[in-house]
Design an enzyme around this catalytic site. Structure first.
Site, PDB file in Angstrom:
ATOM      1  N   TYR A 106      78.452  28.621  56.704  1.00 17.32           N
ATOM      2  CA  TYR A 106      77.525  29.403  57.271  1.00 17.32           C
ATOM      3  C   TYR A 106      76.395  29.073  58.298  1.00 17.32           C
ATOM      4  CZ  TYR A 106      73.818  32.756  56.530  1.00 17.32           C
ATOM      5  OH  TYR A 106      72.216  33.380  56.392  1.00 17.32           O
ATOM      6  N   SER A 157      68.367  31.040  60.222  1.00 18.16           N
ATOM      7  CA  SER A 157      67.945  30.746  58.615  1.00 18.16           C
ATOM      8  C   SER A 157      68.017  29.433  58.587  1.00 18.16           C
ATOM      9  CB  SER A 157      69.422  31.230  57.409  1.00 18.16           C
ATOM     10  OG  SER A 157      69.249  30.300  56.738  1.00 18.16           O
TER      11      SER A 157
END
Length: 330
Positions: A185, A159
């Protein structure tokens, strides 16, 4: 030979869809596994590969729900897989190994973002354990099937969240620093990118190549744990019926699946691997302090960090060093 982290000028772009990537390709006889392949970009990945003739095995936590979502598709099988549960991972891998089939594509698509529970049953950071370590364990369990293909690819979904910073190897589980869900994350997604670097190094002489993918910003189920205020900061509104709308800047699920599919099957990547890709091309390296929402930061493709993370992963899974996936470590 190491693949250069430099765009190929593939001719595709951010608006390209998975079906456009696969146009004219016949994947009959090929076998793919897609984790989380029954929703969001995972569903589009499954739909596109199956539509091109591949047999697709989907790993899902809720088998009944996944079967319902995938019912209209041919060539699709569903098995239970919970990446936060090590025994579930072992059972899934064993079931596939026992089938005797070769595995041509392993797309590590499933993941969590900002979950309400920040530690798993083992005391590991939930982002790290689910997004990265569970997929590491799964890949190890499927290694012989990947080698059997002779020309397999592993695609790990990373990501742009990796831009938050490098992994803090001294505090992977947030026991020394205050927990920050954005940092947590981001580090899990950096781990996924580093995994592709280390895995490709081990697999390239055995006919297995690996890629990391940033699918792009998608309004998917991964946003469900964000507050309305957090969504608003991204220009997203949660409607009363739970649907999301935005002023723009987001890809559709079909566009989000395109880079995963490209990395999994495109002839353009034959003989290549160990790189971070986005917008259906190999991404460019951008400066560490760049505010741009594209490109890869150096810490996410650093070979030394990739090897360090690999060794830590072996320790966490109680695997003998160098034996999880034997291969080149030059």
């Amino acid at each position: 030979m190491k693949t250069e982290q430099k765009p190929l000028q593939s001719g595709y772009g951010p608006d390209t869809t998975a079906r456009e990537v696969l146009a004219g390709q016949d994947l009959s006889g090929k076998v793919a596994i897609v984790t989380g392949g029954s929703g969001g970009i995972g569903l589009e990945t499954t739909r596109s590969l199956a539509g091109a003739g591949a047999t697709v095995i989907v790993g899902a936590r809720d088998v009944a729900k996944a079967q319902e979502a995938l019912a209209p598709l041919k060539n699709v099988e569903v098995f239970r897989l919970d990446l936060a549960d090590p025994s579930s991972i072992d059972e899934f891998a064993a079931a596939f190994r026992n089938s005797g089939r070769a595995l041509d594509s392993l797309i590590l698509n499933a993941g969590v973002s900002f979950p309400p529970t920040i530690k798993d049953a083992r005391g590991l950071d939930t982002h790290f354990a689910t997004n990265y370590l569970g997929h590491f364990q799964l890949t190890v369990g499927l290694w012989e099937a990947l080698k059997r293909s002779g020309n397999a690819r592993v695609v790990a979904l990373s990501s742009i969240g990796h831009m938050t910073g490098p992994i803090d190897f001294d505090d992977l589980q947030f026991t020394k620093r205050p927990y920050d869900k954005v940092v947590s994350y981001g580090e899990s997604k950096t781990a996924c990118a580093l995994f592709a670097v280390a895995l490709d190094k081990r697999g390239r002489e055995q006919g297995v190549r690996a890629f990391a993918v940033h699918p792009g910003a998608i309004l998917s189920g991964l946003t469900r744990h964000l507050s309305n205020a957090e969504l608003a900061a991204w220009g997203v509104i949660r409607n009363e019926d739970g649907t999301l709308t935005s002023a723009g800047g987001f890809k559709t699920a079909e566009q989000g699946a395109a880079t995963s599919v490209w990395c999994a099957v495109s002839p353009m990547l034959d003989g290549k691997g160990g790189v971070y890709c986005e917008d259906v091309d190999i991404a460019e390296i951008v400066p560490s302090d760049s505010p741009l929402q594209h490109g890869v930061r150096s810490w996410a493709i650093d070979p030394a960090s990739a090897e360090k993370l690999w060794a830590i992963s072996e320790d966490l899974l109680h695997l003998p060093h160098g034996q999880a996936i034997p291969g080149s470590r030059d």
